[in-house]
Design a protein around this motif. Sequence first.
Motif, PDB file in Angstrom:
ATOM      1  N   ARG A 234      13.826  -2.621  30.106  1.00 31.93           N
ATOM      2  CA  ARG A 234      12.986  -3.108  29.006  1.00 31.93           C
ATOM      3  C   ARG A 234      13.379  -4.536  28.609  1.00 31.93           C
ATOM      4  NH1 ARG A 234      10.648  -0.408  24.492  1.00 31.93           N
ATOM      5  NH2 ARG A 234       9.477  -1.979  23.309  1.00 31.93           N
TER       6      ARG A 234
ATOM      7  N   ASP B 201      12.299  -9.569  14.958  1.00 31.43           N
ATOM      8  CA  ASP B 201      11.510  -9.118  16.110  1.00 31.43           C
ATOM      9  C   ASP B 201      11.203  -7.636  15.927  1.00 31.43           C
ATOM     10  OD1 ASP B 201      10.806  -8.115  18.779  1.00 31.43           O
ATOM     11  OD2 ASP B 201      11.405 -10.095  19.484  1.00 31.43           O
TER      12      ASP B 201
ATOM     13  N   GLU C 262      12.103  -1.694  16.832  1.00 26.74           N
ATOM     14  CA  GLU C 262      11.628  -0.366  17.225  1.00 26.74           C
ATOM     15  C   GLU C 262      12.493   0.214  18.342  1.00 26.74           C
ATOM     16  OE1 GLU C 262       7.601   1.777  19.058  1.00 26.74           O
ATOM     17  OE2 GLU C 262       7.648  -0.385  18.666  1.00 26.74           O
ATOM     18  N   LEU C 263      12.852  -0.618  19.314  1.00 26.28           N
ATOM     19  CA  LEU C 263      13.683  -0.150  20.424  1.00 26.28           C
ATOM     20  C   LEU C 263      15.080   0.235  19.937  1.00 26.28           C
ATOM     21  CD1 LEU C 263      13.933   0.341  23.446  1.00 26.28           C
ATOM     22  CD2 LEU C 263      14.555  -2.065  23.733  1.00 26.28           C
TER      23      LEU C 263
ATOM     24  N   ARG D 226      13.962  -6.205  11.901  1.00 25.05           N
ATOM     25  CA  ARG D 226      12.497  -6.110  11.939  1.00 25.05           C
ATOM     26  C   ARG D 226      11.862  -7.446  11.582  1.00 25.05           C
ATOM     27  NH1 ARG D 226      12.452  -1.881   9.280  1.00 25.05           N
ATOM     28  NH2 ARG D 226      12.457  -0.442  11.036  1.00 25.05           N
TER      29      ARG D 226
ATOM     30  N   ASP E 166       9.401  -5.598  17.775  1.00 30.05           N
ATOM     31  CA  ASP E 166       9.535  -4.789  18.991  1.00 30.05           C
ATOM     32  C   ASP E 166      10.986  -4.398  19.251  1.00 30.05           C
ATOM     33  OD1 ASP E 166       6.844  -4.942  19.406  1.00 30.05           O
ATOM     34  OD2 ASP E 166       6.946  -6.551  20.887  1.00 30.05           O
ATOM     35  N   LEU E 167      11.897  -5.349  19.048  1.00 29.76           N
ATOM     36  CA  LEU E 167      13.307  -5.057  19.260  1.00 29.76           C
ATOM     37  C   LEU E 167      13.803  -4.065  18.215  1.00 29.76           C
ATOM     38  CD1 LEU E 167      15.884  -5.544  20.824  1.00 29.76           C
ATOM     39  CD2 LEU E 167      16.313  -7.564  19.401  1.00 29.76           C
TER      40      LEU E 167
ATOM     41  N   ARG F 180      11.912  -9.549  29.088  1.00 27.10           N
ATOM     42  CA  ARG F 180      11.873 -10.676  28.158  1.00 27.10           C
ATOM     43  C   ARG F 180      12.394 -11.959  28.793  1.00 27.10           C
ATOM     44  NH1 ARG F 180       9.467 -10.220  22.987  1.00 27.10           N
ATOM     45  NH2 ARG F 180       8.949  -7.999  22.810  1.00 27.10           N
TER      46      ARG F 180
ATOM     47  N   TRP G 122      17.852 -10.254  22.612  1.00 27.75           N
ATOM     48  CA  TRP G 122      17.341  -9.619  23.833  1.00 27.75           C
ATOM     49  C   TRP G 122      18.300  -9.835  25.003  1.00 27.75           C
ATOM     50  CZ3 TRP G 122      13.785  -6.043  24.230  1.00 27.75           C
ATOM     51  CH2 TRP G 122      12.775  -5.941  23.272  1.00 27.75           C
TER      52      TRP G 122
END
Length: 607
Positions: A275, A248, A253-254, A245, A250-251, A279, A124
Amino acid sequence: MLELTGSGAEPLEADDPRRIGPIPLAGRLGAGGMGRVYLGVQDGRYVAVKQLLSSVVGEDADFVRRFGHELDNLARLPAGATTPLLASDRTARPPWFATAYVPGITLREAVDLHGGPLPARALWLLLKEAAAGLAQVHALDMVHRDLKPSNVMLTSDGLTLIDFGIARAAEQSQLTRTGMVVGTPAYMAPEQASGKKGQSGATDVFALGSVLAYAASGQPPFGDESGHGVLYRIVHEEPDLEPLRELDADLAELVGTCLAKDPEDRPTAAQLLERASRRGPFTTPLWPDAISGRLFERAAFAADVQDVDVPTLPLAGTKPEPEAVPAPEPVVAEPRTEQPKRRPERRRTRVLLAVFPVVVVAGGTTLAIQYLPHTGSPQAGPAGSPPASVSAPANPSAPAQAPSSAGPSGTPSPSASPSGDPAQAASATPQPPAASGGPGNTPAPGPNPGPATGNGGGSGGPSTSTSTGSGGGKTTAAPPPAPAPPPPASGTHRYRNGDNGDCITQVYGSSDHGSCSDGSARWTVRGRGDGSFKLVNEQSGACLYSNGLGQAVFVGDCAQDIGRIWRTGPDGSLRSDLGGGCLDLPMAGGLNTSRCAGEASQRWSPV
């Protein structure tokens, strides 16, 4: 000698310069196909000096112009986006530029040092810092074009992106390496791989998504090879984000949105920054322990700037003052004894090395070359032009003929005869080739040359006359070069190979050979005033282009000329103006340019 511990630099090698421009060098930070990067010291700070390779820059004036333009763009970038440009010389041979030294390591080095994927928190942070730099660049309508792990530098206080702008100059010139179109294949966007759309900030966002996937798995999401397979997967297949995946969701998906095939479906760098910032906060140490330890060494080195002791050569044209030789002692005759006169003893002057101590210093030769104009071996003439012949006397001890004895046309004048006999000199004048009587063979105007004896002995073509002068030398008159064949007729053609019958095709951003019925096998001839032409693929609208002799052939933007200019050879070959190579079938897939040899694999017939 400067202590390099903790710098990330290696000691200079024998062929490395000791100074580039006004900047003394201390070590080598890296090397690649485009140039070498050195560690230097300027104005009390460490700098990274990148010098392009003279062997690949050559005399490409267009590249020098573009390189200067990209340096101007680099100077426009805000300090937070990349390392600031400190000095440059675009007119030097070879050109160079200097930026601030980054006390960090590349993302590729960081993943290796960590021994595996980076943790989610570091990923992130990587996204936040990289997106912040790209957002500033995209706001100026500029694009990086070659974002990859080796161009991402991790530092103790964040991250820095390097090599902005220069990638564009390299792509448009003969510096482009095999496996590179407008970046590195494994990190290219679909629009780069296909060459169908212009590039924008979305191109960098796609590359950033691939960089994050690499940091999470140690592999780019579409594979890391440089051939057609990875380009196909980038355009048609989904990325492998399973390792990300697992770290993380969410990461992952981004990152998946960053890797969308359509540029319009990708988020902007500013949106990614917003975004990722949620974090935070990101507290020190920012990176895992193994990485932070190495970064601490880099920062400690950068904080203690040492002087570089580089010897300076004497100015050209200056002569050292010779040492004074003591006057000889007077000769005194003894009384009542007649002595022979004593010759004064000669004192030897000291050897030259004592007067020029700098000559003994290692690296002096390389340093001298740094300030001399770049020279090279004579270039070969245009394809098809006869080599120059040199006459030598049969007797090695005979004196060489003075150049002034040749007339304006290159033939010996009457005074060139050693005996002074004009008739004898005239008999040594090379005769023009005799006409064979076939169509198209017209004897040169002038007096009847009479029969000439050639080496070939046949009458089917022009013969070469040979005569011997009184000096025993042999002079050979080479036949005039054959006229260059005309370019192919305008229109759209398929080009069939004389070896295997395949036609030139396009596979995304690369050339290939395959079935002549393939939809990408049709090429439109776009003629130019000098008889050269471009080959435009009818399906994609992109042009066939060479990277230079011995390099792969790609398909790209027709707005550029470098590598896109072709000519027909007398043997049916397609010859590139960049390096003079002929389009050929390599052992592996794709096409390349190799030295023109009249082989069947270099013959392409328009059908």
